[in-house]
Design an enzyme around this catalytic site. Structure first.
Site, PDB file in Angstrom:
ATOM      1  N   SER A  91     105.721 141.932  20.641  1.00  0.00           N
ATOM      2  CA  SER A  91     104.733 142.615  21.458  1.00  0.00           C
ATOM      3  C   SER A  91     104.075 143.752  20.671  1.00  0.00           C
ATOM      4  O   SER A  91     103.474 143.509  19.624  1.00  0.00           O
ATOM      5  CB  SER A  91     105.392 143.102  22.756  1.00  0.00           C
ATOM      6  OG  SER A  91     104.431 143.452  23.719  1.00  0.00           O
TER       7      SER A  91
ATOM      8  N   ASP B 203     102.578 133.333  28.657  1.00  0.00           N
ATOM      9  CA  ASP B 203     102.272 134.726  28.342  1.00  0.00           C
ATOM     10  C   ASP B 203     100.756 134.926  28.316  1.00  0.00           C
ATOM     11  O   ASP B 203     100.029 134.164  27.672  1.00  0.00           O
ATOM     12  CB  ASP B 203     102.877 135.057  26.966  1.00  0.00           C
ATOM     13  CG  ASP B 203     102.692 136.501  26.543  1.00  0.00           C
ATOM     14  OD1 ASP B 203     102.163 137.309  27.323  1.00  0.00           O
ATOM     15  OD2 ASP B 203     103.105 136.813  25.403  1.00  0.00           O
TER      16      ASP B 203
ATOM     17  N   HIS C  64     106.188 136.259  28.493  1.00  0.00           N
ATOM     18  CA  HIS C  64     106.265 137.320  27.477  1.00  0.00           C
ATOM     19  C   HIS C  64     107.700 137.822  27.277  1.00  0.00           C
ATOM     20  O   HIS C  64     108.394 138.133  28.238  1.00  0.00           O
ATOM     21  CB  HIS C  64     105.346 138.468  27.897  1.00  0.00           C
ATOM     22  CG  HIS C  64     105.081 139.468  26.828  1.00  0.00           C
ATOM     23  ND1 HIS C  64     104.445 139.156  25.643  1.00  0.00           N
ATOM     24  CD2 HIS C  64     105.366 140.799  26.744  1.00  0.00           C
ATOM     25  CE1 HIS C  64     104.336 140.241  24.901  1.00  0.00           C
ATOM     26  NE2 HIS C  64     104.898 141.243  25.547  1.00  0.00           N
TER      27      HIS C  64
END
Length: 324
Positions: A161, A265, A297
């Site tokens: 991320s 995601d 995610h």
């Protein structure tokens, strides 16, 4: 009053009108341990005394016995630049498993978080840490695990991320700024971007979500992290890496890249676009993209023992071992 909420991003955090920040997750920490966990020991080491910043280091327990020099993984945690730390149970569990699976040494970087320390402070701290790591390249640095057990010709950056965003920018910067007088190149063999946090004001393709509520939430999280230095919103080149024609990634300072995305995601199409942009550029390396079907995610951090997470870890380890 201190109880009045200005921004509510539950279940992640709340920001009050007084300026107080209440992080609702990622604040729990676990200690490092020289008692082996999954064949791995760990310890915390200060890399920036001025800002009281540390890394958590991981070492296969058998390394001192074999004397073999191992690849080094420098890992940047996720959390939107705002939540989580290198010392949370989530990242301690992940890095222990990654080191066990990959037979490497790992440095998990803790950096100052927004909004108290807005972007680009997290990037600058990460760069400071990388420079500290490379003070050990000749075997005479301050940290014995790096001096004794690391093969600096096999150094990898990775993150998930926001941490993946940092990893990309560190590889870009390493191509332009010398990390050590001992180096004739960037010093980075490859990078792994796990569910990277890249974004832009408009969708990059027809498959990216057009849900304005969701897009606004993603943009708002960036603005919380980047304010007051940010003027371009999510078209800032630090996050709009893929769509922006003004962002040239052909100078990426490594020879190979693994991009990992999750099908459900909202950020997945940015990962696909990043890999495609690299392939179309004049960058001379090799890029691989792997998608976890049916997952969202950072699912692998939330459910590290599920089948798809174990598959992803095998791929992660194969890349570090030079098998991809």
């Amino acid at each position: 009053m201190d109880s009045e909420i200005a921004v509510d991003c539950s279940p992640l955090l709340k920001i009050y009108k007084s300026g107080r920040i209440e992080r609702l997750m990622g604040e729990t920490t676990v200690p490092a341990s020289l008692t082996p966990q999954n064949g791995v020991v760990s310890k915390d080491v200060v890399y920036s005394p001025d800002d009281n910043l540390s890394v958590r280091m991981y070492l296969p327990v058998k390394a001192p016995e074999t004397g073999e020099k191992l690849p080094l993984l420098v890992y940047f945690h996720g959390g939107g630049f705002i939540i989580e730390t290198a010392f949370s149970p989530t990242y301690h569990t992940f890095l222990t498993a990654a080191v066990s699976a990959s037979d490497c040494v790992a440095v998990s970087v803790d950096y100052r978080r927004a909004p108290e320390h807005p972007i680009p402070i997290s990037f600058d701290d990460s760069w400071t840490c990388l420079k500290w790591v490379f003070t050990h390249i000749a075997g005479s640095g301050s940290e014995s695990w790096l001096n004794k057990h690391v093969d600096f010709s096999k150094l990898f950056l990775a993150g998930d991320s926001a941490g993946a965003t940092i990893a990309h920018h560190m590889a870009m910067r390493a191509a332009k700024e010398n990390l050590s007088p001992e180096l004739s190149d960037s010093g980075i063999s490859g990078i792994i971007l796990v569910h990277p946090y890249f974004w832009s004001k408009t969708p990059i393709d027809d498959k990216e979500t057009k849900d304005e509520t969701l897009r606004s939430k993603i943009e708002a999280f960036w603005m919380m992290a980047a304010t007051p230095n940010n003027k371009d919103g999510v078209d800032d080149p630090l996050i709009n890496v893929v769509q922006s024609e003004s962002v040239d990634i052909s100078g990426l300072g490594c020879g190979k890249v693994l991009v990992m995305v999750a099908e459900k995601d909202a950020l997945a199409r940015q990962g696909w676009g990043y890999a495609a942009k690299l392939e179309k550029s004049e960058w001379k390396g090799k890029v691989e993209l792997v998608e976890s079907e049916g997952e969202d995610h950072v699912f692998h951090l939330m459910r590290p023992d599920c089948e798809k997470a174990l598959e992803a870890m095998k791929i992660f380890a194969r890349f570090l071992k030079g098998l991809m």
